[in-house]
Enzyme design. Structure first.
Site, short mmCIF file in Angstrom:
data_model
loop_
_atom_site.label_atom_id
_atom_site.label_comp_id
_atom_site.label_asym_id
_atom_site.label_seq_id
_atom_site.Cartn_x
_atom_site.Cartn_y
_atom_site.Cartn_z
N TYR A 151 -37.05 -64.98 15.06
CA TYR A 151 -36.57 -65.74 16.23
C TYR A 151 -35.04 -65.77 16.25
O TYR A 151 -34.43 -65.53 17.30
CB TYR A 151 -37.12 -67.16 16.18
N SER A 191 -30.16 -69.82 21.83
CA SER A 191 -30.55 -70.91 20.94
C SER A 191 -29.46 -71.11 19.90
O SER A 191 -28.72 -70.18 19.56
CB SER A 191 -31.87 -70.56 20.23
#
Length: 276
Positions: A161, A148
């Site tokens: 995250y 990501s």
């Protein structure tokens, strides 16, 4: 080694029952893979997709696997090997996100689960199959790791995250270099670093300046094509690479100012709701 790495290959995809995982599975079938193994915690959805895709003539099977548990990964691979053999292509797609201030995260449900699913699962799975991939030089092999843009830049309300994706990027890139250094050039590792994608996983998040929310099809196409070519890192959209460059050259205070007030990176998760 110039052959299409998907044609006649055994492709294993985690988080495969819906979203981008489903799109990777459809692409593998369209590219005439020999077989496709769909791993997902939702057994019914995985089996339904497998039944649909098998009508194409490609053998597609669903497996109920919780990738947060290493024992299930090992057992799942035993099942895949018994059915098809050793995977030629592994797509580490499974992931979850928890959006909150760090001190609001539950230590087990949020922190441990995120690190297990987003980071450790990919490492455990790849470690199990990599020796066999190294030994078989008869065809090209591929490993696609879905990271990501959050793994390239710090962002409020994404601490755990982001940590999981920073770990994914560091491991994936290091492994790529190790394989090259040891001469295992038939194996290519690609790390995909997208910004927000409209899968529902990031419901409520807002794209920073000049950074539109990508559709799953657009994101999947970029990652897939990068994997076919063996591109080391695929970053989408172009503003991800720009942000990395600016963060690297600017003093921290200057970057914080730009990220907060100009690019709106630091407020992109303010309205995050996520998928229930």
């Amino acid at each position: 080694m110039n052959a299409n790495p998907i044609t006649d290959a055994l492709v294993l995809i985690t988080g495969a029952a819906r979203g981008m995982g489903e799109l990777y599975a459809r692409r593998a079938v369209a590219a005439r893979a020999r077989a496709v193994a769909l791993w997902d915690i939702d057994e019914d959805a995985a089996n339904a997709l497998a039944a649909e895709l098998s009508r194409s003539g490609v053998d597609v099977r669903g497996y109920r696997i919780d990738v947060s548990e290493r024992e299930q990964i090992v057992a799942g691979l035993e099942g895949v090997r018994a059915d098809f053999g050793t995977p030629d292509v592994v797509i580490n797609n499974a992931g979850i996100v928890r959006g909150a201030a760090f001190w609001e995260h539950d230590p087990v449900r949020d922190i441990e689960a995120t690190m297990r699913i987003n980071s450790l699962a990919a490492m455990w799975l790849t470690r199990e199959v990599l020796p066999e991939m190294i030994a078989d030089t008869s065809r090209p092999k591929r490993i696609l790791n879905i990271a990501s843009a959050a793994g390239t830049l710090a962002n409020p309300n994404m601490s755990v995250y982001a940590a999981s994706k920073w770990a994914m990027i560091g491991w994936s890139e290091s492994m790529r270099l190790e394989l090259a250094a040891h001469g295992h050039r038939h194996i290519k590792v690609t790390t995909f670093c997208p910004s927000y994608i409209s899968t529902g996983m990031f419901a409520g998040a807002r794209g920073p300046l000049l950074t539109p929310i990508m559709t799953p099809r657009h994101a999947t196409a970029a990652a897939w094509n990068g994997m076919l070519r063996g591109t080391p890192m695929v970053l989408r959209p172009w503003t991800v690479k720009l942000s990395m460059a600016l963060r690297g050259v600017l003093p921290t205070a200057a970057w914080d100012l730009l990220a907060r007030h100009v690019f709106k990176v630091y407020s992109s998760m303010d309205q995050f709701t996520g998928r229930s």
